[in-house]
Design a protein around this motif. Structure first.
Motif, PDB file in Angstrom:
ATOM      1  N   ALA A   1     -59.696  32.639 -78.810  1.00  0.00           N
ATOM      2  CA  ALA A   1     -60.504  31.446 -79.073  1.00  0.00           C
ATOM      3  C   ALA A   1     -61.704  31.388 -78.140  1.00  0.00           C
ATOM      4  O   ALA A   1     -62.808  31.001 -78.545  1.00  0.00           O
ATOM      5  CB  ALA A   1     -59.650  30.193 -78.920  1.00  0.00           C
ATOM      6  N   GLY A   2     -61.501  31.771 -76.881  1.00  0.00           N
ATOM      7  CA  GLY A   2     -62.603  31.770 -75.915  1.00  0.00           C
ATOM      8  C   GLY A   2     -63.693  32.756 -76.293  1.00  0.00           C
ATOM      9  O   GLY A   2     -64.890  32.438 -76.218  1.00  0.00           O
ATOM     10  N   ILE A   3     -63.294  33.960 -76.715  1.00  0.00           N
ATOM     11  CA  ILE A   3     -64.274  34.967 -77.125  1.00  0.00           C
ATOM     12  C   ILE A   3     -65.060  34.486 -78.336  1.00  0.00           C
ATOM     13  O   ILE A   3     -66.288  34.635 -78.401  1.00  0.00           O
ATOM     14  CB  ILE A   3     -63.565  36.304 -77.429  1.00  0.00           C
ATOM     15  N   PHE A   4     -64.365  33.885 -79.303  1.00  0.00           N
ATOM     16  CA  PHE A   4     -65.052  33.391 -80.497  1.00  0.00           C
ATOM     17  C   PHE A   4     -66.007  32.256 -80.144  1.00  0.00           C
ATOM     18  O   PHE A   4     -67.127  32.192 -80.665  1.00  0.00           O
ATOM     19  CB  PHE A   4     -64.027  32.919 -81.526  1.00  0.00           C
ATOM     20  N   ALA A   5     -65.583  31.354 -79.243  1.00  0.00           N
ATOM     21  CA  ALA A   5     -66.445  30.246 -78.831  1.00  0.00           C
ATOM     22  C   ALA A   5     -67.693  30.768 -78.123  1.00  0.00           C
ATOM     23  O   ALA A   5     -68.801  30.261 -78.337  1.00  0.00           O
ATOM     24  CB  ALA A   5     -65.674  29.284 -77.931  1.00  0.00           C
ATOM     25  N   VAL A   6     -67.519  31.795 -77.293  1.00  0.00           N
ATOM     26  CA  VAL A   6     -68.666  32.397 -76.604  1.00  0.00           C
ATOM     27  C   VAL A   6     -69.640  32.998 -77.619  1.00  0.00           C
ATOM     28  O   VAL A   6     -70.867  32.859 -77.486  1.00  0.00           O
ATOM     29  CB  VAL A   6     -68.192  33.469 -75.601  1.00  0.00           C
TER      30      VAL A   6
ATOM     31  N   ILE B   1     -56.913  40.101 -72.537  1.00  0.00           N
ATOM     32  CA  ILE B   1     -57.731  38.936 -72.886  1.00  0.00           C
ATOM     33  C   ILE B   1     -57.683  38.670 -74.383  1.00  0.00           C
ATOM     34  O   ILE B   1     -57.530  37.524 -74.821  1.00  0.00           O
ATOM     35  CB  ILE B   1     -59.182  39.142 -72.422  1.00  0.00           C
ATOM     36  N   THR B   2     -57.813  39.758 -75.162  1.00  0.00           N
ATOM     37  CA  THR B   2     -57.862  39.589 -76.612  1.00  0.00           C
ATOM     38  C   THR B   2     -56.478  39.505 -77.249  1.00  0.00           C
ATOM     39  O   THR B   2     -56.372  39.298 -78.465  1.00  0.00           O
ATOM     40  CB  THR B   2     -58.627  40.759 -77.263  1.00  0.00           C
ATOM     41  N   GLY B   3     -55.433  39.668 -76.463  1.00  0.00           N
ATOM     42  CA  GLY B   3     -54.079  39.679 -77.007  1.00  0.00           C
ATOM     43  C   GLY B   3     -53.400  38.329 -77.023  1.00  0.00           C
ATOM     44  O   GLY B   3     -52.229  38.238 -77.392  1.00  0.00           O
ATOM     45  N   ASN B   4     -54.078  37.280 -76.612  1.00  0.00           N
ATOM     46  CA  ASN B   4     -53.472  35.948 -76.638  1.00  0.00           C
ATOM     47  C   ASN B   4     -54.446  34.963 -77.285  1.00  0.00           C
ATOM     48  O   ASN B   4     -55.662  35.184 -77.317  1.00  0.00           O
ATOM     49  CB  ASN B   4     -53.098  35.490 -75.227  1.00  0.00           C
ATOM     50  N   VAL B   5     -53.897  33.875 -77.783  1.00  0.00           N
ATOM     51  CA  VAL B   5     -54.698  32.903 -78.540  1.00  0.00           C
ATOM     52  C   VAL B   5     -55.820  32.280 -77.705  1.00  0.00           C
ATOM     53  O   VAL B   5     -56.959  32.180 -78.178  1.00  0.00           O
ATOM     54  CB  VAL B   5     -53.785  31.816 -79.140  1.00  0.00           C
ATOM     55  N   PRO B   6     -55.568  31.836 -76.469  1.00  0.00           N
ATOM     56  CA  PRO B   6     -56.674  31.266 -75.674  1.00  0.00           C
ATOM     57  C   PRO B   6     -57.815  32.253 -75.459  1.00  0.00           C
ATOM     58  O   PRO B   6     -58.992  31.873 -75.534  1.00  0.00           O
ATOM     59  CB  PRO B   6     -56.005  30.882 -74.356  1.00  0.00           C
TER      60      PRO B   6
ATOM     61  N   GLY C   1     -54.843  37.583 -85.030  1.00  0.00           N
ATOM     62  CA  GLY C   1     -55.605  37.360 -83.801  1.00  0.00           C
ATOM     63  C   GLY C   1     -56.819  38.251 -83.656  1.00  0.00           C
ATOM     64  O   GLY C   1     -57.732  37.938 -82.874  1.00  0.00           O
ATOM     65  N   THR C   2     -56.854  39.371 -84.414  1.00  0.00           N
ATOM     66  CA  THR C   2     -58.018  40.253 -84.325  1.00  0.00           C
ATOM     67  C   THR C   2     -59.217  39.714 -85.103  1.00  0.00           C
ATOM     68  O   THR C   2     -60.336  40.156 -84.880  1.00  0.00           O
ATOM     69  CB  THR C   2     -57.672  41.656 -84.863  1.00  0.00           C
TER      70      THR C   2
END
Length: 237
Positions: free
Chosen positions: A211-216, A203-208, A138-139
């Motif tokens: 994914a949201g951070i990467f999409a941003v 925020i960074t500890g779960n998949v949504p 996830g990181t």
């Protein structure tokens, strides 16, 4: 059928221009920065294998990002831009290639850093690599998102202000964020910083959230690309 052939040939020409620019930048790296790359890699191997932490995951791509952005300075030096744009290469294609080159180079350097990290875990006695990989998978999008956002800031600044001014401005941005952290620490106290860190961890500890951070970050790269094209088209060569 004729239109399809014309579109196909145009895409082929664009691909050849892109591959030619990519080959140029790779040659620049291997010719002008070869010794520095070897030194960086030796340092990163030493640091990556010498300690079991994730420090190398941020260190190696950060160094590589600076080197990749430095190819702008190589193109700009000795009236390089006037010569480059006498070739059948437009400014938009040039910027496209730079984003492909920098994003691709960042991903490759992060992959190398990840291999060094996994190797360090083996050297320090970790046997369950598959479990470790699943635990830290996830990181990956979070790290890449940070590098993509940094790249999205550095490229337009480099195009707009040039190499020297860009370095000063980037240093100013780093000092600004450090000042904000110190300001919050002094005014609100350590407890507030801990709460902010805990919120970011949630925020960074779960998949949504990942994914949201990467999409941003992808959206930021696309916006940065549009800004860079506009800056390059308005720039006097």
């Amino acid at each position: 059928e004729i239109l399809r052939c014309l579109v196909g040939s145009e895409m082929c020409i664009r691909d050849r221009k892109m591959s030619g620019l990519l080959e140029k930048d790779i040659c620049l790296l291997l010719r002008d920065h070869r010794n520095m790359l070897i030194l960086f890699f030796m340092i990163c191997v030493f640091l990556g294998l010498g300690q079991p932490g994730t420090f190398i995951l941020g260190y190696l791509p950060s160094l590589m990002l600076v080197v990749l952005i430095g190819t702008f300075s190589c193109d700009e030096s000795d009236n390089g831009f006037p010569f480059l744009f006498t070739l059948p290469i437009d400014r938009k294609t040039y910027i496209q290639e730079k984003y492909v080159f920098c994003v691709g180079g960042t991903v490759v350097s992060f992959a190398i850093a990840w291999v060094l990290y996994m190797a360090s875990q083996v050297l320090h006695g970790v046997s369950n690599l598959s479990g470790l990989l699943l635990e830290n998978a996830g990181t990956i999008p979070v790290f890449l998102a940070v590098f993509f956002i940094a790249l999205s800031v550095m490229i337009p600044v480099q195009i707009k202000f040039g190499a020297e001014s860009a370095r000063v401005l980037m240093a100013g941005i780093c000092f600004f964020f450090a000042g904000v952290v110190l300001f919050v620490q002094k005014i609100a106290g350590e407890a507030t910083l801990d709460q902010i860190a805990e919120l970011l961890g949630t925020i960074t500890g779960n998949v949504p959230g990942q994914a949201g951070i990467f999409a941003v970050s992808i959206a930021v790269v696309l916006i940065s690309y549009g800004i860079s094209v506009r800056f390059m088209e308005k720039r006097e060569i």
